[in-house]
Scaffold this motif. Structure first.
Motif, PDB file in Angstrom:
ATOM      1  N   SER A  61      12.388  -2.206   3.603  1.00 51.83           N
ATOM      2  CA  SER A  61      12.033  -3.615   3.818  1.00 51.83           C
ATOM      3  C   SER A  61      13.274  -4.466   4.091  1.00 51.83           C
ATOM      4  N   ILE A  62      14.413  -4.096   3.487  1.00 53.01           N
ATOM      5  CA  ILE A  62      15.665  -4.813   3.759  1.00 53.01           C
ATOM      6  C   ILE A  62      16.058  -4.636   5.219  1.00 53.01           C
ATOM      7  N   LEU A  69      12.002  -3.138  -8.033  1.00 55.35           N
ATOM      8  CA  LEU A  69      13.047  -2.170  -8.383  1.00 55.35           C
ATOM      9  C   LEU A  69      13.770  -2.600  -9.659  1.00 55.35           C
ATOM     10  N   HIS A  70      14.010  -3.898  -9.787  1.00 44.43           N
ATOM     11  CA  HIS A  70      14.658  -4.428 -10.988  1.00 44.43           C
ATOM     12  C   HIS A  70      13.770  -4.209 -12.219  1.00 44.43           C
ATOM     13  N   ALA A 128       0.823  -1.214   0.000  1.00 43.72           N
ATOM     14  CA  ALA A 128       0.000   0.000   0.000  1.00 43.72           C
ATOM     15  C   ALA A 128       0.852   1.257   0.000  1.00 43.72           C
ATOM     16  N   HIS A 129       2.131   1.142   0.455  1.00 46.09           N
ATOM     17  CA  HIS A 129       3.018   2.302   0.463  1.00 46.09           C
ATOM     18  C   HIS A 129       3.297   2.785  -0.954  1.00 46.09           C
ATOM     19  N   LEU A 150      13.118   2.631  -4.476  1.00 48.77           N
ATOM     20  CA  LEU A 150      14.376   2.272  -3.801  1.00 48.77           C
ATOM     21  C   LEU A 150      14.284   2.522  -2.304  1.00 48.77           C
ATOM     22  N   GLN A 151      13.684   3.623  -1.896  1.00 44.21           N
ATOM     23  CA  GLN A 151      13.532   3.923  -0.467  1.00 44.21           C
ATOM     24  C   GLN A 151      12.702   2.856   0.237  1.00 44.21           C
ATOM     25  N   HIS A 152      11.615   2.435  -0.393  1.00 46.48           N
ATOM     26  CA  HIS A 152      10.792   1.381   0.211  1.00 46.48           C
ATOM     27  C   HIS A 152      11.532   0.040   0.209  1.00 46.48           C
TER      28      HIS A 152
END
Length: 454
Positions: free
Chosen positions: A228-229, A382-383, A200-201, A222-224
């Motif tokens: 999560s990482i 992201l990929h 949802a973000h 990338l920030q999200h």
């Protein structure tokens, strides 16, 4: 005969009407001048004596009836006084209750005086009844008693109105409080929903089109992904601590000969390890997955963008359950088996059941794997977005010992002042890369590095 409809009047009005009717009747009984215009009838002289005897008998009968009616009227007036006094006591008691909360000393004192006065009046009415000492003007007493009773009722209703207004204000304040509480619950629900459905973000990218993608969209994803990482790294460190691991030794094994400024910086070594494994082969369009065919290169942009849109708003748990053999499912399987060593899993959970499930082609339903799969989904998105650009986004990282460059690097912590005995040539050197950087055309997204302390 036509039936006569009763007039629709209120009980209090009908009672007042009956009172005035009784008063008028009493006037008739006590003697009122005859109405003019009544014809007088001549009576023959021969029958005057008989008439006089009959008149005396009827007069005596009328007097007896008048006496009974007067006694009844006096008794009714006395009862009216009694009920009026009781109504006054009732209204005073209602005022006494109302003055209790909020506390009103003057109101309590006034109501108390009225109650005492009316109780004395009731005692006097009882004494008069026992001694047959009734009011000689029952019609006047009846009207005054009715007026007093109506005033008491009005006073009682006024107190009830004030009490209901206070209760209404109290209910309004409760409603306001409950509305605020409801807003807090909505906020908590949204927070929980975001935790349960992290996708949802990325709702800010719902209306994204291929022609409108820009580096700012890539930075958002990338920030999200990094978030999560770090969430998965925290979970992994917690499992290590619960299993009795030596965190210092584990961090040193990942990044040997690195001196950490603070003990809390050790988690960055684990973050660099997870990023290195998850972003490995990121520069390949198929992420180095075996037996994965791709369309012609001139179709990559639309192909990868459609992949991104398809998976972006999907719950990863449901997607893997429905399509365990999809390309993304293969990616999750390959990355899990590479990132989570068998000894690590056995140490965390006491067995290799999750690994066995993954090897069998399915996915375990555990908090640990759920956190991993959410992280894998972000890396995969992201990929896909990286290859939606033309030319595609390039990934890079910096080697250990490289001098710090603000163009390509960002220190993940505030850069400390070097020790006095530290040689100048070793200042601001890269100890290791934590999060890789990216280049999209002429736009550079800095990699996050940990700088050596000397």
């Amino acid at each position: 005969m036509d039936s006569v409809k009763r007039s629709a009047v209120t009980p209090s009005k009908s009672r007042l009407a009956r009172t005035f009717a009784k008063v008028l009747h009493l006037h008739m009984v006590t003697g009122v001048a005859p109405v003019d215009g009544i014809q007088k009838i001549k009576v023959p002289e021969s029958s005057k004596d008989d008439q006089d005897a009959g008149s005396w008998s009827r007069s005596q009968s009328y007097d007896d009836n008048d006496e009974k009616l007067r006694n009844t009227a006096e008794l009714e007036a006395h009862l009216a006084q009694l009920f009026a006094s009781i109504s006054s006591v009732k209204s005073a008691y209602a005022q006494l209750q109302y003055a209790q909360s909020p506390y009103d000393s003057n109101g309590i004192q006034s109501a108390d005086q009225i109650v005492v006065s009316e109780l004395k009046n009731l005692s006097e009415l009882k004494r008069c009844y026992l001694k047959k000492q009734f009011d000689p003007s029952p019609e006047r007493t009846l009207c005054l008693a009715e007026i007093q009773e109506q005033k008491s009722l009005l006073k009682t209703y006024e107190i009830m109105r004030k009490k209901l207004e206070c209760q209404m204000k109290l209910k309004d304040s409760e409603i306001t409080f409950l509305r605020e509480k409801l807003e807090d619950c909505h906020k908590q629900n949204k927070s929980l929903e975001k935790r349960l459905n992290p996708s949802a973000h990325l709702s800010v990218l719902d209306n994204l089109h291929l022609s409108g993608i820009s580096p700012s969209h890539f930075i958002t994803v990338l920030q999200h992904t990094v978030k999560s990482i770090r969430s998965f790294v925290r979970l992994m460190i917690n499992e290590m601590e619960s299993s009795g691991w030596d965190i210092n030794a584990a961090a040193a094994a990942i990044q040997p000969s690195v001196v950490f400024l603070k003990a809390t910086h050790r988690c960055l070594a684990f973050e660099s390890f997870v990023c290195r494994e998850m972003f490995d082969s990121f520069h390949f369009p198929n992420f180095s997955l075996p037996n994965e065919s791709l369309p012609e290169q001139n179709q990559w942009q639309r192909f990868f963008f459609e992949r991104f849109i398809k998976l972006k708003s999907t719950r990863v748990k449901e997607y893997l359950a429905q399509r365990p053999k999809s390309t993304f499912g293969k990616f999750c399987r390959a990355k899990y088996l590479k990132l989570v060593h068998p000894k690590m899993e056995s140490s965390f959970f006491g067995n290799l059941s999750q690994r066995n499930i993954v090897n069998s082609g399915n996915f375990p339903d555990t908090p640990f794997f759920t956190s991993f799969s959410e992280m894998a989904k972000r890396v995969w998105l992201l990929h896909c977005l990286a290859f939606s650009f033309n030319p595609e986004a390039k990934i890079f990282q910096v080697n250990k010992g490289c001098p710090f460059s603000e163009v390509y690097m960002e220190s993940i912590i505030d850069e400390p002042s070097p020790p006095p005995d530290c040689p100048p040539e070793t200042h601001s050197r890269v100890a290791f890369t934590v999060v890789p950087g990216f280049r999209i055309g002429k736009t550079v997204i800095q990699c996050q590095v940990y700088l050596s302390q000397c």
